[in-house]
Design a protein around this motif. Structure first.
Motif, mmCIF file in Angstrom:
data_model
loop_
_atom_site.group_PDB
_atom_site.id
_atom_site.type_symbol
_atom_site.label_atom_id
_atom_site.label_comp_id
_atom_site.label_asym_id
_atom_site.label_seq_id
_atom_site.Cartn_x
_atom_site.Cartn_y
_atom_site.Cartn_z
ATOM 1 N N PHE A 3 0.970 -1.260 -0.005
ATOM 2 C CA PHE A 3 0.167 -0.143 0.039
ATOM 3 C C PHE A 3 0.803 1.412 0.109
ATOM 4 C CE2 PHE A 3 0.898 -0.992 4.352
ATOM 5 C CZ PHE A 3 1.045 0.055 5.024
ATOM 6 N N LYS A 4 0.230 2.533 -0.332
ATOM 7 C CA LYS A 4 0.798 3.694 -0.349
ATOM 8 C C LYS A 4 -0.291 4.671 0.178
ATOM 9 C CE LYS A 4 1.581 3.913 -4.546
ATOM 10 N NZ LYS A 4 1.722 4.189 -6.368
ATOM 11 N N SER A 5 0.113 5.702 0.903
ATOM 12 C CA SER A 5 -0.888 6.510 1.691
ATOM 13 C C SER A 5 -0.287 7.634 2.048
ATOM 14 C CB SER A 5 -1.349 5.742 2.836
ATOM 15 O OG SER A 5 -2.455 6.596 3.333
ATOM 16 N N GLU A 6 -0.884 8.719 1.864
ATOM 17 C CA GLU A 6 -0.511 10.224 2.175
ATOM 18 C C GLU A 6 -1.645 10.851 3.026
ATOM 19 O OE1 GLU A 6 1.055 14.265 0.466
ATOM 20 O OE2 GLU A 6 1.264 12.384 -0.759
ATOM 21 N N GLU A 7 -1.477 11.325 4.047
ATOM 22 C CA GLU A 7 -2.263 12.155 4.734
ATOM 23 C C GLU A 7 -3.131 12.981 4.047
ATOM 24 O OE1 GLU A 7 -1.920 12.285 9.494
ATOM 25 O OE2 GLU A 7 -0.131 12.706 8.871
ATOM 26 N N ARG A 8 -4.420 13.076 4.351
ATOM 27 C CA ARG A 8 -5.434 13.963 3.697
ATOM 28 C C ARG A 8 -5.561 13.861 2.338
ATOM 29 N NH1 ARG A 8 -3.047 16.083 7.996
ATOM 30 N NH2 ARG A 8 -1.336 17.422 6.827
ATOM 31 N N LYS A 9 -4.799 13.065 1.671
ATOM 32 C CA LYS A 9 -4.901 12.669 0.047
ATOM 33 C C LYS A 9 -5.454 11.311 -0.311
ATOM 34 C CE LYS A 9 -1.480 16.303 -0.992
ATOM 35 N NZ LYS A 9 -0.554 16.728 -1.939
ATOM 36 N N GLY A 10 -5.376 10.649 0.563
ATOM 37 C CA GLY A 10 -5.873 9.036 0.349
ATOM 38 C C GLY A 10 -4.933 7.940 0.323
ATOM 39 N N SER A 11 -5.259 6.903 -0.472
ATOM 40 C CA SER A 11 -4.580 5.635 0.026
ATOM 41 C C SER A 11 -4.719 4.777 -1.007
ATOM 42 C CB SER A 11 -5.042 4.725 1.106
ATOM 43 O OG SER A 11 -4.971 5.404 2.363
ATOM 44 N N SER A 12 -3.956 4.113 -1.538
ATOM 45 C CA SER A 12 -3.857 2.862 -2.512
ATOM 46 C C SER A 12 -3.298 1.591 -2.078
ATOM 47 C CB SER A 12 -2.814 3.279 -3.848
ATOM 48 O OG SER A 12 -2.753 2.309 -4.455
ATOM 49 N N PHE A 13 -4.329 0.597 -2.094
ATOM 50 C CA PHE A 13 -4.029 -0.828 -1.610
ATOM 51 C C PHE A 13 -4.247 -1.694 -2.740
ATOM 52 C CE2 PHE A 13 -5.379 1.253 2.145
ATOM 53 C CZ PHE A 13 -4.483 0.742 3.005
ATOM 54 N N THR A 14 -2.756 -2.395 -3.013
ATOM 55 C CA THR A 14 -2.692 -3.395 -4.173
ATOM 56 C C THR A 14 -2.394 -4.640 -3.742
ATOM 57 O OG1 THR A 14 -1.684 -1.099 -5.131
ATOM 58 C CG2 THR A 14 -1.540 -3.488 -6.480
ATOM 59 N N PHE A 15 -2.951 -5.635 -4.545
ATOM 60 C CA PHE A 15 -2.373 -6.935 -4.423
ATOM 61 C C PHE A 15 -2.147 -7.507 -5.852
ATOM 62 C CE2 PHE A 15 -7.074 -7.440 -4.217
ATOM 63 C CZ PHE A 15 -7.177 -8.572 -4.886
ATOM 64 N N SER A 16 -1.282 -8.521 -5.578
ATOM 65 C CA SER A 16 -1.099 -9.347 -7.069
ATOM 66 C C SER A 16 -1.738 -10.713 -6.694
ATOM 67 C CB SER A 16 0.308 -9.063 -7.586
ATOM 68 O OG SER A 16 1.181 -9.680 -6.618
ATOM 69 N N ILE A 17 -1.886 -11.323 -7.714
ATOM 70 C CA ILE A 17 -2.262 -12.833 -7.784
ATOM 71 C C ILE A 17 -1.747 -13.445 -9.074
ATOM 72 C CG2 ILE A 17 -4.262 -14.463 -7.769
ATOM 73 C CD1 ILE A 17 -3.768 -12.951 -5.097
ATOM 74 N N PRO A 18 -1.223 -14.782 -8.921
ATOM 75 C CA PRO A 18 -0.597 -15.560 -10.406
ATOM 76 C C PRO A 18 -1.797 -15.509 -11.408
ATOM 77 C CG PRO A 18 0.079 -16.768 -8.486
ATOM 78 C CD PRO A 18 -0.806 -15.476 -7.939
ATOM 79 N N LEU A 19 -1.483 -15.199 -12.540
ATOM 80 C CA LEU A 19 -2.369 -15.689 -13.658
ATOM 81 C C LEU A 19 -2.328 -17.030 -14.095
ATOM 82 C CD1 LEU A 19 -1.782 -12.600 -15.815
ATOM 83 C CD2 LEU A 19 -4.234 -13.159 -14.879
ATOM 84 N N VAL A 20 -3.322 -17.585 -14.416
ATOM 85 C CA VAL A 20 -3.358 -18.913 -15.257
ATOM 86 C C VAL A 20 -2.752 -18.603 -16.668
ATOM 87 C CG1 VAL A 20 -4.725 -21.068 -15.954
ATOM 88 C CG2 VAL A 20 -5.097 -19.938 -13.712
ATOM 89 N N LEU A 21 -1.740 -19.142 -16.980
ATOM 90 C CA LEU A 21 -1.350 -18.704 -18.449
ATOM 91 C C LEU A 21 -1.710 -19.999 -19.538
ATOM 92 C CD1 LEU A 21 2.008 -17.362 -17.356
ATOM 93 C CD2 LEU A 21 0.148 -16.361 -18.046
#
Length: 121
Positions: free
Chosen positions: A103-121
């Protein structure tokens, strides 16, 4: 901003809980005139899912505590309560599905939460 369907190798129930928790947190910490986005991108053999909000964000101290598994309970923009365990569960569920969580976050500006999962190729 989810442009197409992807097939991933993961537990459907766990991913549903992760996404539900991230969206609920975004709603909880974003004022009524704010915005929330859900984006997906493909990087190599991973699907990345990102929940971005324009909410209250987190202080450096709160971010440090989350990164070091130190549970933090904070009130939402409308006084909502929580236990502080949701993000820890998200991180654990993503790891059990061979993914990453950050995640990334900045007070009074918001947050970004990210997750990654393996693709079936």
């Amino acid at each position: 901003n989810v442009s197409q369907e992807y097939l991933v190798h993961a537990d459907k129930n766990m991913l549903s809980i992760v996404l539900k928790n991230l969206v609920e947190n975004a709603i909880k910490f974003t004022s009524q005139n704010g915005s929330i986005q859900i984006n997906t991108t493909v990087k190599a053999d991973m699907l990345q899912v990102e929940v971005i909000d324009t909410g209250i964000g987190m202080s450096e101290a709160v971010q440090f505590a989350l990164k070091h598994f130190n549970f933090q309970s904070r009130r939402g923009t409308e006084g909502e309560t929580g236990t502080g365990l949701g993000l820890m569960i998200c991180r654990d569920f993503v790891a059990k599905n061979k993914g990453r969580f950050w995640f990334k976050s900045e007070e009074r500006k918001g947050s970004s939460f990210t997750f990654s999962i393996p693709l079936v190729l």
